[in-house]
Design an enzyme around this catalytic site. Structure first.
Site, short mmCIF file in Angstrom:
data_model
loop_
_atom_site.label_atom_id
_atom_site.label_comp_id
_atom_site.label_asym_id
_atom_site.label_seq_id
_atom_site.Cartn_x
_atom_site.Cartn_y
_atom_site.Cartn_z
N GLY A 93 -0.64 3.56 5.78
CA GLY A 93 -1.25 3.25 4.48
C GLY A 93 -2.53 2.45 4.63
O GLY A 93 -3.49 2.63 3.86
N SER A 166 -4.49 -7.16 -3.31
CA SER A 166 -4.22 -6.19 -2.25
C SER A 166 -5.30 -6.30 -1.19
O SER A 166 -6.48 -6.09 -1.46
CB SER A 166 -4.21 -4.77 -2.82
N GLN A 168 -5.60 -4.39 1.28
CA GLN A 168 -6.10 -3.06 1.64
C GLN A 168 -7.26 -2.67 0.72
O GLN A 168 -8.29 -2.17 1.18
CB GLN A 168 -4.97 -2.04 1.54
N ASP A 321 5.10 -8.11 3.31
CA ASP A 321 5.88 -7.22 4.17
C ASP A 321 7.18 -7.86 4.64
O ASP A 321 8.03 -7.18 5.23
CB ASP A 321 5.03 -6.77 5.37
N LYS A 348 5.23 0.68 -1.17
CA LYS A 348 5.13 0.60 0.29
C LYS A 348 5.70 1.87 0.94
O LYS A 348 5.91 2.86 0.25
CB LYS A 348 5.85 -0.67 0.77
N ARG A 352 10.37 -0.40 -1.78
CA ARG A 352 11.13 -1.45 -1.09
C ARG A 352 11.97 -2.31 -2.02
O ARG A 352 12.78 -3.11 -1.53
CB ARG A 352 10.21 -2.31 -0.22
N ARG A 394 10.16 -0.98 8.38
CA ARG A 394 10.66 -2.35 8.14
C ARG A 394 12.11 -2.34 7.66
O ARG A 394 12.87 -3.27 7.92
CB ARG A 394 9.74 -3.10 7.18
#
Ligand code: S3P
Length: 433
Positions: A93, A166, A168, A321, A348, A352, A394
């Site tokens: 990602g 974020s 990202q 995470d 994710k 999650r 994860r």
């Protein structure tokens, strides 16, 4: 591949921490954008970050591997090559969201990015929106899902307030900003990991911060230091921290772990829950001067009785995470552990919120999903059983740690997902038993 992890006696010993995934991705991309070669030592050799090496090679960088050292000879900021076919980001990602920032400014060239089944479910509209405001042309399935095609265009600076914290998305805009006319201002609702900012400052790019407001200026070129070492990944270390906290009588020493404060939210939460986690942590605040380095520390973990905690929205990006591990610790803690403001978890590698709640429930935990997180009722332990990793690295590793601390052991369905970020994980665990 199914793997069963049996309950364990005290875990003891000293162990290294695998290289940081976020920083490895960023160094590979910035190396490709640089004019001068960079030698990256301790590069993470895992599926996600190998996808990034292939992606930067596909757009013209020369990549040479020598063990865990990777030398990248970039194309320079404005000379990425149009690849022969789609760029395959695999499960990554971070690659899917960062690389388009750079590619958006490659005038007259087109790039298609695609990935695995999980990637095709993860939205890219959050990067498409700011890039389009900057002048880019982006096509995505239903306007929001990969595969995504970036048609390189002349870019101009914007002021952009991120709708969610974020790293990202922030990083994607930072990369595009280097190619954009003028200056670009990014406002973050909450602090998120700042590796891109630190690396850009180390590249000699003009980047300024004032609290949560970041300004990035147009650049002719960037140049990373000739050699850069990747620190250990605190998100990978977090699994060992949780193991050390949950298995009674354990004492672990983790070496050379990255402790950038924007990544150590989990260590602070773990301490609050009663774990003894000793590390040389950074002051948790942005400084006006952007640091050009990444701090590292040993992490010393001791098991102990755990109490429940509440994770508030502002803490979420600093531990995003690791929140599945907070849920796992919550199963063993006294009281009710609550995580709020974490709706991002639904986007994710798996959803999650659902996968953690369903996974822990299958192992005998009492967990409930909420719209923006979960509530875990501590029962002092977990029975064990079977957990489906759902292709999420994860979740697979969470299953293994749960197995060590469970009464009956845990069978992980789809344990191969671990290779996405931490290929030596099961061997490392075995070495500590
Ligand atoms: C990452 C940022 C986080 C994190 C992801 C890696 C990065 O995502 O969950 O695993 O390297 O920037 P968001 O920034 O989208 O929350």
């Amino acid at each position: 591949m199914n793997v069963t992890v049996e309950p364990s006696g005290p875990l003891r010993g000293e162990i290294g921490v695998p290289a940081d995934k976020s920083i490895s991705h960023r160094l590979a991309i910035l190396g490709a954008m640089s004019d001068e070669p960079v030698r990256i030592t301790n590069y993470l050799l895992a599926q996600d970050t190998l996808s990034t090496l292939e992606a930067v090679a596909a757009v013209g960088a020369l990549v040479e591997r020598d063990g865990d050292a990777v030398t990248i000879r970039g194309t320079g900021l404005r000379n990425a090559h149009e690849p022969d076919g789609p760029i395959d980001v695999g499960n990554a990602g971070t690659l899917m969201r960062l690389l388009p920032g750079w590619l958006a400014g490659q005038v007259g060239r087109s790039f298609t990015l695609d990935g695995d089944e999980s990637i095709r479910r993860r939205p890219v509209d959050r990067i498409a929106a700011p890039l389009e405001l900057m002048g880019a042309s982006i096509e995505a399935t239903d306007g929001r899902l990969p595969p995504v095609t970036v048609n390189g265009s002349p870019l101009h600076g914007i002021e952009y307030e991120l709708p969610v914290a974020s790293a990202q998305v922030k990083s994607c805009i930072c990369l595009a900003a280097l190619l954009a006319d003028g200056e670009t201002t990014i406002i973050e609702p909450e602090p998120s990991r700042d590796h891109t900012e630190r690396l850009l400052a180390a590249c000699g790019a003009r980047i300024e911060r004032s609290g949560n407001v970041l300004t990035v200026f147009n650049a002719d070129e960037i140049e990373l230091p000739a050699e850069v070492e990747v620190p250990g990944d605190p998100s990978s270390a977090a699994f060992m921290v949780a193991a050390g906290m949950l298995v009674p009588g354990s004492r672990l020493l983790l070496g050379a772990c990255g402790v950038n404060w924007t990544r150590t939210g989990f260590m602070r939460i773990a301490e609050r829950m009663g774990g003894v986690v000793v590390a040389d942590l950074e002051e948790p605040a942005f400084e006006d001067e952007i640091p050009t380095d990444e701090p590292v520390s040993e992490v010393d973990v001791t098991s102990g009785p755990l109490v429940a905690t509440t994770v508030e929205p502002g803490e979420v990006p600093l531990a995003i995470d690791e929140l599945p591990l907070v849920a796992l610790l919550g199963c063993f803690a006294e009281g009710e552990t609550v995580v709020r403001g974490a709706e991002e978890l639904r986007l994710k590698e798996s959803d999650r919120i659902a996968s953690v709640v369903e996974g822990l429930t299958a192992l005998g935990g009492r967990a409930e999903a909420t719209a923006d997180g979960f509530v875990i009722e501590g029962t002092g332990g977990l029975r064990g059983g079977r957990i489906d990793a759902r292709g999420d690295h994860r979740l697979a590793m969470l299953g293994a740690i749960a197995g060590l601390a469970s009464a009956e052991g845990v069978e992980i369905v789809g344990a191969e997902a671990i290779d996405v970020s931490y290929p030596g994980f099961l061997d490392d665990l075995a070495a500590l038993r």
